[in-house]
Design a protein around this motif. Structure first.
Motif, PDB file in Angstrom:
ATOM      1  N   ILE A   1      22.699   0.482 -26.368  1.00 54.35           N
ATOM      2  CA  ILE A   1      22.849   0.333 -27.812  1.00 54.35           C
ATOM      3  C   ILE A   1      21.793   1.157 -28.517  1.00 54.35           C
ATOM      4  O   ILE A   1      20.821   1.615 -27.902  1.00 54.35           O
ATOM      5  N   TYR A   2      21.982   1.353 -29.816  1.00 54.65           N
ATOM      6  CA  TYR A   2      21.014   2.090 -30.615  1.00 54.65           C
ATOM      7  C   TYR A   2      19.790   1.210 -30.873  1.00 54.65           C
ATOM      8  O   TYR A   2      19.912   0.050 -31.277  1.00 54.65           O
ATOM      9  N   ALA A   3      18.588   1.769 -30.637  1.00 46.68           N
ATOM     10  CA  ALA A   3      17.361   1.019 -30.866  1.00 46.68           C
ATOM     11  C   ALA A   3      17.126   0.781 -32.352  1.00 46.68           C
ATOM     12  O   ALA A   3      16.665  -0.287 -32.761  1.00 46.68           O
ATOM     13  N   HIS A   4      17.460   1.760 -33.165  1.00 44.18           N
ATOM     14  CA  HIS A   4      17.253   1.651 -34.607  1.00 44.18           C
ATOM     15  C   HIS A   4      18.519   2.118 -35.326  1.00 44.18           C
ATOM     16  O   HIS A   4      18.576   3.236 -35.843  1.00 44.18           O
ATOM     17  N   PRO A   5      19.553   1.294 -35.333  1.00 44.57           N
ATOM     18  CA  PRO A   5      20.821   1.705 -35.968  1.00 44.57           C
ATOM     19  C   PRO A   5      20.633   1.960 -37.461  1.00 44.57           C
ATOM     20  O   PRO A   5      20.004   1.168 -38.161  1.00 44.57           O
ATOM     21  N   LYS A   6      21.175   3.099 -37.913  1.00 40.75           N
ATOM     22  CA  LYS A   6      21.069   3.478 -39.317  1.00 40.75           C
ATOM     23  C   LYS A   6      22.426   3.480 -40.008  1.00 40.75           C
ATOM     24  O   LYS A   6      22.580   2.951 -41.101  1.00 40.75           O
ATOM     25  N   GLU A   7      23.383   4.100 -39.346  1.00 38.34           N
ATOM     26  CA  GLU A   7      24.717   4.192 -39.931  1.00 38.34           C
ATOM     27  C   GLU A   7      25.488   2.881 -39.693  1.00 38.34           C
ATOM     28  O   GLU A   7      25.184   2.122 -38.764  1.00 38.34           O
ATOM     29  N   LYS A   8      26.495   2.661 -40.506  1.00 40.27           N
ATOM     30  CA  LYS A   8      27.287   1.437 -40.408  1.00 40.27           C
ATOM     31  C   LYS A   8      27.979   1.343 -39.054  1.00 40.27           C
ATOM     32  O   LYS A   8      28.025   0.271 -38.441  1.00 40.27           O
ATOM     33  N   PHE A   9      28.505   2.480 -38.559  1.00 40.46           N
ATOM     34  CA  PHE A   9      29.223   2.455 -37.291  1.00 40.46           C
ATOM     35  C   PHE A   9      28.269   2.145 -36.135  1.00 40.46           C
ATOM     36  O   PHE A   9      28.665   1.534 -35.135  1.00 40.46           O
ATOM     37  N   GLU A  10      26.973   2.535 -36.276  1.00 40.62           N
ATOM     38  CA  GLU A  10      25.989   2.236 -35.240  1.00 40.62           C
ATOM     39  C   GLU A  10      25.704   0.730 -35.194  1.00 40.62           C
ATOM     40  O   GLU A  10      25.574   0.144 -34.111  1.00 40.62           O
ATOM     41  N   VAL A  11      25.606   0.118 -36.361  1.00 44.65           N
ATOM     42  CA  VAL A  11      25.392  -1.332 -36.430  1.00 44.65           C
ATOM     43  C   VAL A  11      26.582  -2.076 -35.814  1.00 44.65           C
ATOM     44  O   VAL A  11      26.422  -3.022 -35.040  1.00 44.65           O
ATOM     45  N   GLN A  12      27.795  -1.622 -36.153  1.00 49.52           N
ATOM     46  CA  GLN A  12      29.001  -2.260 -35.628  1.00 49.52           C
ATOM     47  C   GLN A  12      29.100  -2.072 -34.113  1.00 49.52           C
ATOM     48  O   GLN A  12      29.509  -2.988 -33.392  1.00 49.52           O
ATOM     49  N   TYR A  13      28.707  -0.878 -33.646  1.00 49.74           N
ATOM     50  CA  TYR A  13      28.748  -0.601 -32.206  1.00 49.74           C
ATOM     51  C   TYR A  13      27.785  -1.528 -31.467  1.00 49.74           C
ATOM     52  O   TYR A  13      28.131  -2.120 -30.444  1.00 49.74           O
ATOM     53  N   ASN A  14      26.551  -1.664 -32.006  1.00 48.81           N
ATOM     54  CA  ASN A  14      25.565  -2.555 -31.391  1.00 48.81           C
ATOM     55  C   ASN A  14      26.085  -3.994 -31.323  1.00 48.81           C
ATOM     56  O   ASN A  14      25.942  -4.679 -30.311  1.00 48.81           O
ATOM     57  N   LYS A  15      26.688  -4.438 -32.417  1.00 48.67           N
ATOM     58  CA  LYS A  15      27.205  -5.805 -32.471  1.00 48.67           C
ATOM     59  C   LYS A  15      28.268  -6.023 -31.409  1.00 48.67           C
ATOM     60  O   LYS A  15      28.277  -7.043 -30.708  1.00 48.67           O
ATOM     61  N   SER A  16      29.148  -5.038 -31.248  1.00 46.47           N
ATOM     62  CA  SER A  16      30.221  -5.134 -30.259  1.00 46.47           C
ATOM     63  C   SER A  16      29.664  -5.166 -28.845  1.00 46.47           C
ATOM     64  O   SER A  16      30.094  -5.967 -28.001  1.00 46.47           O
ATOM     65  N   MET A  17      28.691  -4.295 -28.556  1.00 49.18           N
ATOM     66  CA  MET A  17      28.119  -4.227 -27.212  1.00 49.18           C
ATOM     67  C   MET A  17      27.323  -5.482 -26.877  1.00 49.18           C
ATOM     68  O   MET A  17      27.341  -5.968 -25.743  1.00 49.18           O
ATOM     69  N   LEU A  18      26.617  -6.025 -27.864  1.00 49.37           N
ATOM     70  CA  LEU A  18      25.872  -7.262 -27.640  1.00 49.37           C
ATOM     71  C   LEU A  18      26.819  -8.435 -27.365  1.00 49.37           C
ATOM     72  O   LEU A  18      26.514  -9.322 -26.561  1.00 49.37           O
ATOM     73  N   GLN A  19      27.967  -8.431 -28.027  1.00 47.25           N
ATOM     74  CA  GLN A  19      28.973  -9.463 -27.772  1.00 47.25           C
ATOM     75  C   GLN A  19      29.503  -9.339 -26.343  1.00 47.25           C
ATOM     76  O   GLN A  19      29.721 -10.351 -25.661  1.00 47.25           O
ATOM     77  N   ASN A  20      29.705  -8.087 -25.893  1.00 50.86           N
ATOM     78  CA  ASN A  20      30.156  -7.860 -24.516  1.00 50.86           C
ATOM     79  C   ASN A  20      29.120  -8.371 -23.524  1.00 50.86           C
ATOM     80  O   ASN A  20      29.457  -8.999 -22.505  1.00 50.86           O
ATOM     81  N   ALA A  21      27.841  -8.085 -23.811  1.00 43.62           N
ATOM     82  CA  ALA A  21      26.774  -8.536 -22.930  1.00 43.62           C
ATOM     83  C   ALA A  21      26.706 -10.064 -22.885  1.00 43.62           C
ATOM     84  O   ALA A  21      26.497 -10.671 -21.827  1.00 43.62           O
ATOM     85  N   GLU A  22      26.908 -10.705 -24.038  1.00 47.05           N
ATOM     86  CA  GLU A  22      26.877 -12.165 -24.111  1.00 47.05           C
ATOM     87  C   GLU A  22      28.037 -12.770 -23.323  1.00 47.05           C
ATOM     88  O   GLU A  22      27.891 -13.801 -22.652  1.00 47.05           O
ATOM     89  N   LEU A  23      29.201 -12.100 -23.369  1.00 52.71           N
ATOM     90  CA  LEU A  23      30.353 -12.570 -22.609  1.00 52.71           C
ATOM     91  C   LEU A  23      30.060 -12.509 -21.113  1.00 52.71           C
ATOM     92  O   LEU A  23      30.370 -13.453 -20.368  1.00 52.71           O
ATOM     93  N   ILE A  24      29.450 -11.420 -20.677  1.00 50.39           N
ATOM     94  CA  ILE A  24      29.101 -11.275 -19.256  1.00 50.39           C
ATOM     95  C   ILE A  24      28.079 -12.341 -18.866  1.00 50.39           C
ATOM     96  O   ILE A  24      28.144 -12.934 -17.778  1.00 50.39           O
ATOM     97  N   ARG A  25      27.118 -12.625 -19.754  1.00 49.11           N
ATOM     98  CA  ARG A  25      26.104 -13.649 -19.479  1.00 49.11           C
ATOM     99  C   ARG A  25      26.765 -15.007 -19.224  1.00 49.11           C
ATOM    100  O   ARG A  25      26.419 -15.719 -18.264  1.00 49.11           O
ATOM    101  N   CYS A  26      27.731 -15.334 -20.067  1.00 48.40           N
ATOM    102  CA  CYS A  26      28.437 -16.603 -19.900  1.00 48.40           C
ATOM    103  C   CYS A  26      29.211 -16.637 -18.583  1.00 48.40           C
ATOM    104  O   CYS A  26      29.264 -17.676 -17.891  1.00 48.40           O
TER     105      CYS A  26
END
Length: 368
Positions: free
Chosen positions: A48-73
């Motif tokens: 993920i982006y360490a310092h997301p600036k653009e809107k699509f970067e924020v959305q991408y980070n959110k999506s990837m973190l959700q994927n990681a959380e799903l794998i954690r579960c």
């Protein structure tokens, strides 16, 4: 027996290019039932982006973190069920190089892919598995190519390196779609910055003047003017045989050939004027005696004799064809097909040149 794991946490580790790598932290460590080794970390291959600036970067980070959380579960559920299949990464140890080779063999542009494959094998020293495909490793391939020496003593052009890099990205995209790679790292892969180089060409007036100027080698002159009228590369003109020149369904003539550089099959219209440059129909090579070695012997003197001061190479005749076609109103998609470009963006540079010339012409008329 395995240790009882009471906690699984998603954590982030800083990596290059302003990115974070996501991994799972097991506490206490879990024991691999086959090797007996304890392990606390499982890297997910998610970045993920360490310092997301653009809107699509924020959305991408959110999506990837959700994927990681799903794998954690999923991991927690697996641990509860004493199912440790998730720590079996044997598929990740399979050869990515062989997968790359398969994609190359299935491509319609084998020669272009072969060059990229050879460079990748050299970079990976002949060994690369799916687990090795990280952002850092792939960007390193691009850096490696940009440092390679060319026969002329320089280094590989950014455009060439990007072309090879694009083949790697295509293989990664294919692997992601096939489920061979867990995560898509393509959004994080950045091409090299390409310097815009001036594509020299002849104006219509200069071309007519060159055609009227004698050249000490008639076959070389005919082949050069043929390139201006067809856009063919010198390698294709040298390889051109009479059986490649055929009657077209509309009653005219056309070229049916496979280009030497990209191995692209093409059928190209041939004007009567271009056909006359070929001379009397015969067998074998059309421009008999034509070779690359003739360029340094005859081209410069012929250009100077025509009163042209530009630095013109044989390849500039191809630029001349493309620029004059677009300037005369031929649409860019047609020109792209006639040049046998695989992507119309490659042809766009000629449209940009024509637009620049129009701006210059408009600026010549002022009220001051």
């Amino acid at each position: 027996m395995t240790n009882l794991c009471t906690k699984v946490t998603v954590r982030k580790r800083p990596i290059k290019n302003g990115q974070l790598s996501l991994y799972l932290d097991f506490y206490p460590a879990i024991r691999n039932p086959r090797t007996g080794k304890l392990s606390r970390r499982e890297y997910l291959g998610i970045y993920i982006y360490a310092h997301p600036k653009e809107k699509f970067e924020v959305q991408y980070n959110k999506s990837m973190l959700q994927n990681a959380e799903l794998i954690r579960c999923q991991r927690i559920q697996s641990i509860i069920n004493q199912d440790f299949g998730f720590i079996d990464h044997s598929k990740g140890r399979e050869s990515f190089i062989e997968y790359f080779r398969e994609a190359m063999n299935e491509s319609t542009n084998y020669r272009n892919w072969e060059n990229a494959f050879k460079h990748f094998c050299n970079y990976a020293k002949g060994e690369c598995c799916f687990d090795d495909i990280t952002v850092e490793f792939c960007q390193g391939f691009l850096t490696h190519m940009l440092k390679l020496k060319t026969p002329s003593g320089g280094t590989m052009k950014a455009s060439t390196a990007n072309n090879n890099f694009g083949k790697l990205i295509a293989v990664i995209r294919r692997a992601v779609a096939a489920g061979r790679l867990k995560d898509n790292i393509i959004p994080f892969l950045k091409p090299a910055k390409e310097e815009k180089t001036k594509k020299e060409f002849l104006t219509h007036e200069e071309l007519k003047r060159l055609a009227a100027t004698p050249c000490k080698h008639e076959v070389f002159k005919a082949a050069s003017l043929f390139s201006c009228l067809t856009g063919l590369r010198i390698s294709d003109i040298i390889a051109l045989r009479w059986e490649n020149i055929c009657e077209a369904p509309d009653g005219g003539w056309c070229l049916r050939l496979t280009t030497q550089k990209t191995k692209t099959e093409a059928t190209l219209p041939l004007s009567d004027e271009a056909l006359r440059l070929c001379g009397e129909r015969g067998t074998g090579q059309v421009f008999k005696g034509m070779a690359k070695s003739l360029c340094p012997v005859y081209l410069k003197d012929w250009i100077v004799a025509a009163g042209i001061t530009k630095h013109i190479t044989f390849h500039c005749f191809r630029h001349t064809f493309a620029t004059l076609q677009i300037a005369s109103g031929t649409d860019i998609y047609t020109v792209s097909k006639m040049l046998t470009h695989t992507n119309v963006t490659t042809t766009q540079v000629y449209a940009d040149v024509v637009s620049e010339l129009k701006r210059e012409a408009a600026n010549k008329i002022t009220l001051e």
